[in-house]
Design a protein around this motif. Structure first.
Motif, short mmCIF file in Angstrom:
data_model
loop_
_atom_site.label_atom_id
_atom_site.label_comp_id
_atom_site.label_asym_id
_atom_site.label_seq_id
_atom_site.Cartn_x
_atom_site.Cartn_y
_atom_site.Cartn_z
N PRO A 149 -4.27 -19.70 18.80
CA PRO A 149 -4.32 -18.54 17.89
C PRO A 149 -3.98 -17.25 18.61
CG PRO A 149 -6.31 -19.91 17.71
CD PRO A 149 -5.56 -20.37 18.92
N LEU A 150 -3.50 -16.28 17.85
CA LEU A 150 -3.21 -14.96 18.39
C LEU A 150 -4.51 -14.21 18.65
CD1 LEU A 150 -0.22 -13.72 16.21
CD2 LEU A 150 -0.22 -13.93 18.69
N SER A 151 -4.50 -13.42 19.70
CA SER A 151 -5.63 -12.52 19.97
C SER A 151 -5.14 -11.09 19.77
CB SER A 151 -6.15 -12.72 21.40
OG SER A 151 -6.65 -14.02 21.58
N PRO A 152 -5.31 -10.52 18.58
CA PRO A 152 -4.76 -9.20 18.30
C PRO A 152 -5.48 -8.11 19.06
CG PRO A 152 -6.14 -9.93 16.48
CD PRO A 152 -6.03 -11.09 17.42
N ILE A 153 -4.75 -7.04 19.33
CA ILE A 153 -5.34 -5.85 19.94
C ILE A 153 -6.26 -5.15 18.93
CG2 ILE A 153 -4.79 -3.59 20.96
CD1 ILE A 153 -2.06 -4.85 21.76
N TYR A 154 -5.84 -5.18 17.68
CA TYR A 154 -6.62 -4.55 16.62
C TYR A 154 -6.22 -5.22 15.31
CZ TYR A 154 -8.63 -0.91 13.61
OH TYR A 154 -9.37 -0.23 12.67
N LYS A 155 -7.19 -5.43 14.42
CA LYS A 155 -6.84 -6.01 13.12
C LYS A 155 -7.82 -5.54 12.05
CE LYS A 155 -9.46 -10.39 13.18
NZ LYS A 155 -9.35 -11.86 13.03
N ILE A 156 -7.33 -5.56 10.81
CA ILE A 156 -8.13 -5.21 9.63
C ILE A 156 -7.90 -6.28 8.59
CG2 ILE A 156 -8.40 -3.59 7.71
CD1 ILE A 156 -7.75 -1.33 9.54
N LEU A 157 -9.00 -6.74 7.98
CA LEU A 157 -8.95 -7.74 6.91
C LEU A 157 -9.28 -7.05 5.60
CD1 LEU A 157 -8.66 -10.84 6.42
CD2 LEU A 157 -11.16 -10.95 6.51
N LYS A 158 -8.46 -7.28 4.58
CA LYS A 158 -8.61 -6.60 3.30
C LYS A 158 -8.41 -7.59 2.16
CE LYS A 158 -8.41 -3.01 0.34
NZ LYS A 158 -9.53 -2.09 0.07
N THR A 159 -9.30 -7.56 1.16
CA THR A 159 -9.13 -8.37 -0.04
C THR A 159 -8.05 -7.75 -0.93
OG1 THR A 159 -11.44 -9.11 -0.02
CG2 THR A 159 -10.26 -9.25 -2.13
N ASP A 185 8.47 -11.80 -9.59
CA ASP A 185 7.77 -11.54 -8.34
C ASP A 185 6.29 -11.29 -8.62
OD1 ASP A 185 10.02 -11.81 -6.81
OD2 ASP A 185 10.44 -9.66 -6.69
N ILE A 186 5.46 -11.60 -7.64
CA ILE A 186 4.03 -11.33 -7.68
C ILE A 186 3.73 -10.28 -6.62
CG2 ILE A 186 1.71 -12.28 -7.48
CD1 ILE A 186 3.27 -13.33 -9.87
N CYS A 187 3.00 -9.24 -7.00
CA CYS A 187 2.74 -8.12 -6.10
C CYS A 187 1.26 -8.08 -5.69
CB CYS A 187 3.13 -6.82 -6.79
SG CYS A 187 3.04 -5.37 -5.72
N PHE A 188 1.02 -7.86 -4.41
CA PHE A 188 -0.33 -7.67 -3.86
C PHE A 188 -0.39 -6.24 -3.34
CE2 PHE A 188 0.98 -12.04 -3.52
CZ PHE A 188 -0.14 -12.79 -3.90
N ALA A 189 -0.96 -5.34 -4.14
CA ALA A 189 -0.95 -3.92 -3.79
C ALA A 189 -2.28 -3.51 -3.15
CB ALA A 189 -0.70 -3.07 -5.04
N VAL A 190 -2.21 -2.50 -2.28
CA VAL A 190 -3.40 -1.92 -1.65
C VAL A 190 -3.49 -0.48 -2.13
CG1 VAL A 190 -4.60 -1.43 0.51
CG2 VAL A 190 -3.05 -3.40 0.36
N ASP A 191 -4.33 -0.23 -3.14
CA ASP A 191 -4.40 1.09 -3.76
C ASP A 191 -4.85 2.18 -2.77
OD1 ASP A 191 -3.59 -0.02 -6.13
OD2 ASP A 191 -5.61 -0.29 -6.91
N ASP A 192 -5.79 1.83 -1.90
CA ASP A 192 -6.33 2.80 -0.94
C ASP A 192 -5.71 2.60 0.44
OD1 ASP A 192 -7.50 0.33 -0.56
OD2 ASP A 192 -9.53 1.11 -0.24
N PHE A 193 -4.40 2.37 0.47
CA PHE A 193 -3.73 2.05 1.72
C PHE A 193 -3.89 3.13 2.77
CE2 PHE A 193 -0.67 4.28 -0.93
CZ PHE A 193 -0.06 5.18 -0.06
N ASP A 194 -3.90 4.40 2.35
CA ASP A 194 -3.93 5.49 3.32
C ASP A 194 -5.25 5.54 4.07
OD1 ASP A 194 -5.07 6.07 0.88
OD2 ASP A 194 -4.57 8.20 0.95
N SER A 195 -6.36 5.24 3.40
CA SER A 195 -7.66 5.25 4.07
C SER A 195 -7.98 3.92 4.73
CB SER A 195 -8.77 5.62 3.07
OG SER A 195 -8.80 4.70 1.99
N THR A 196 -7.56 2.81 4.12
CA THR A 196 -7.86 1.49 4.67
C THR A 196 -7.22 1.28 6.04
OG1 THR A 196 -8.10 0.50 2.49
CG2 THR A 196 -7.63 -0.99 4.31
N LEU A 363 2.67 5.92 15.91
CA LEU A 363 3.08 5.75 14.52
C LEU A 363 1.98 5.03 13.74
CD1 LEU A 363 6.80 4.62 14.94
CD2 LEU A 363 5.96 6.88 14.25
N LYS A 364 1.51 5.70 12.69
CA LYS A 364 0.51 5.10 11.81
C LYS A 364 1.22 4.29 10.74
CE LYS A 364 -1.86 7.70 8.94
NZ LYS A 364 -2.87 8.64 8.42
N CYS A 365 0.80 3.03 10.56
CA CYS A 365 1.45 2.12 9.61
C CYS A 365 0.43 1.65 8.57
CB CYS A 365 2.04 0.92 10.34
SG CYS A 365 3.28 1.33 11.59
#
Length: 391
Positions: A149-159, A185-196, A363-365
């Motif tokens: 498995p990958l060992s990420p430097i940083y990660k966030i999990l979001k429903t 197409d099926i879309c998975f949107a993150v409404d609060d993307f800027d804060s999450t 760069l913030k992504c």
């Protein structure tokens, strides 16, 4: 009807029937000789949908969303039947009711029951998205040996939630959004993307931005499903721990993101497409294509301002407030101070990690959405199972 004359099939049995008669999924040209008689039988799909999403106790007790989706039959010129009640969208929505035929009424004749079954299977499955920063070396090690498995430097999990609608975020005014049909197409949107994803910042030229979409439960994971080779059973509880199903995985390097951010135009063929926002701040949209061109990820990218030389709170600062001002002034100064510290840390890390070949800019992504064709999702939900690559 399925289940007449005896006990109704379980959800696992129904899903097995669907899998057996899903040879047409993913085919752009349908040859009826390749399909079973059942696969072309709209009544079969009507009855499966009725049992799975209307009559099943599990669906009524455990579904958080009581919306049901119905796909219109496609005419010679695409979707649309001049139905004043439904408009020309490729699908329409109803709230759950105890009888399917009463629910759809006269609209039953325009429904593609096969595609409606698949759409509801997708919409009522649970999903999570993992956004991570990984090193290029870690990704190379994983690609050469996928058992690790990958060992990420940083990660966030979001429903996230599957929707046949697409949300268009206006980066110049994030409160303004447009919603329009996305199906097929099926879309998975993150409404609060800027804060999450505010803390997802690339600060090293060795960094890669990684996105992973997993199906984790819900309609595509019936509780009656027996243990498989890729599941584990707890000896103490006897409960099955289902392996996550990976629907999308992809990554881009810092250099790719940086070059797109600087250029402000497409420069990466099928890997990256680029578009500007019209706002005053430098926030841009990057579209990443998945492996093999499958799926699309929409990311808001912005540079982190360098406040290392700022003299916060000085009389010339726009945030300077006299002692007799409102108490909110102190709160504003404190919040801005925290933001400055974070920005300074990002720039300090960037300078320390610069390889000398590129003027390092943090760069913030922020992940905005993931889009995938419904047939890819339905196929994977029925036929594939893959472990999460992150520890």
């Amino acid at each position: 009807m399925l289940g007449d004359g005896g006990e109704s099939p379980s959800r696992y049995e129904l899903l097995s029937m669907v899998k057996k008669h899903s040879n047409l999924i993913g085919k752009t040209v349908v040859d009826e000789q390749d399909a079973s008689d059942v696969e072309m039988d709209q009544k079969f799909w009507h009855d499966v949908l009725d049992l799975y999403f209307i009559g099943g106790r599990e669906s009524k007790e455990q579904q958080d969303d009581d919306l049901l989706f119905f796909v219109r039959k496609m005419g010679l010129h695409g979707y649309g039947f001049n139905d004043n009640l439904e408009g020309n969208s490729p699908y329409f929505v109803r709230r759950w009711a105890s009888k399917l035929d009463d629910l759809v009424g006269e609209s039953s004749v325009i429904i593609d029951w096969r595609r409606s079954l698949y759409l509801n299977l997708i919409a009522h499955t649970s999903y999570s998205v993992t956004v991570a920063i990984c090193s290029r070396q870690s990704l190379q090690n994983y690609q050469s040996n996928q058992g690790t498995p990958l060992s990420p430097i940083y990660k966030i999990l979001k429903t996230v939630y599957a929707s046949p609608s697409r949300v268009n975020f206006h980066l110049d005014s994030r409160k303004e959004v447009e919603t329009k049909p996305a199906y097929p197409d099926i879309c998975f949107a993150v409404d609060d993307f800027d804060s999450t994803f505010d803390a997802v910042v690339l600060t090293d030229t060795d960094h890669c931005y990684c996105v992973l979409l997993n199906a984790v439960g819900g309609a595509a994971f019936p509780t009656q499903m027996p243990p498989q080779d890729d599941t584990t059973t707890s000896s103490e509880t006897g409960q099955i721990n289902k392996t996550k199903l990976t629907l999308f995985s992809g990554f881009v390097s810092y250099q790719m993101v940086r070059e797109a951010y600087d250029a402000g135009k497409s420069g990466f063929g099928s890997l990256l497409a680029f578009g500007h926002s019209s706002g005053k701040t430098k926030t841009d949209r990057i579209y990443m294509k998945g492996p093999g061109g499958r799926g699309e990820v929409e990311v808001a990218v912005s540079g982190v301002a360098d406040h290392s030389l700022d003299e916060f709170g000085s009389p010339h600062s726009p945030l300077h407030i006299s002692e007799g001002g409102f108490k909110i002034g102190a709160m504003v100064r404190k919040a801005a101070s925290v933001a400055q510290v974070a920005a300074k840390n990002a720039y300090a890390a960037a300078r320390n990690n610069s390889d000398g070949g590129m003027d390092m800019v943090p760069l913030k992504c922020c992940l905005m959405s993931i889009s995938l064709p419904w047939e890819h999702i339905a196929h994977d939900l029925l036929f594939k199972l893959k472990a999460d690559v992150f520890q």
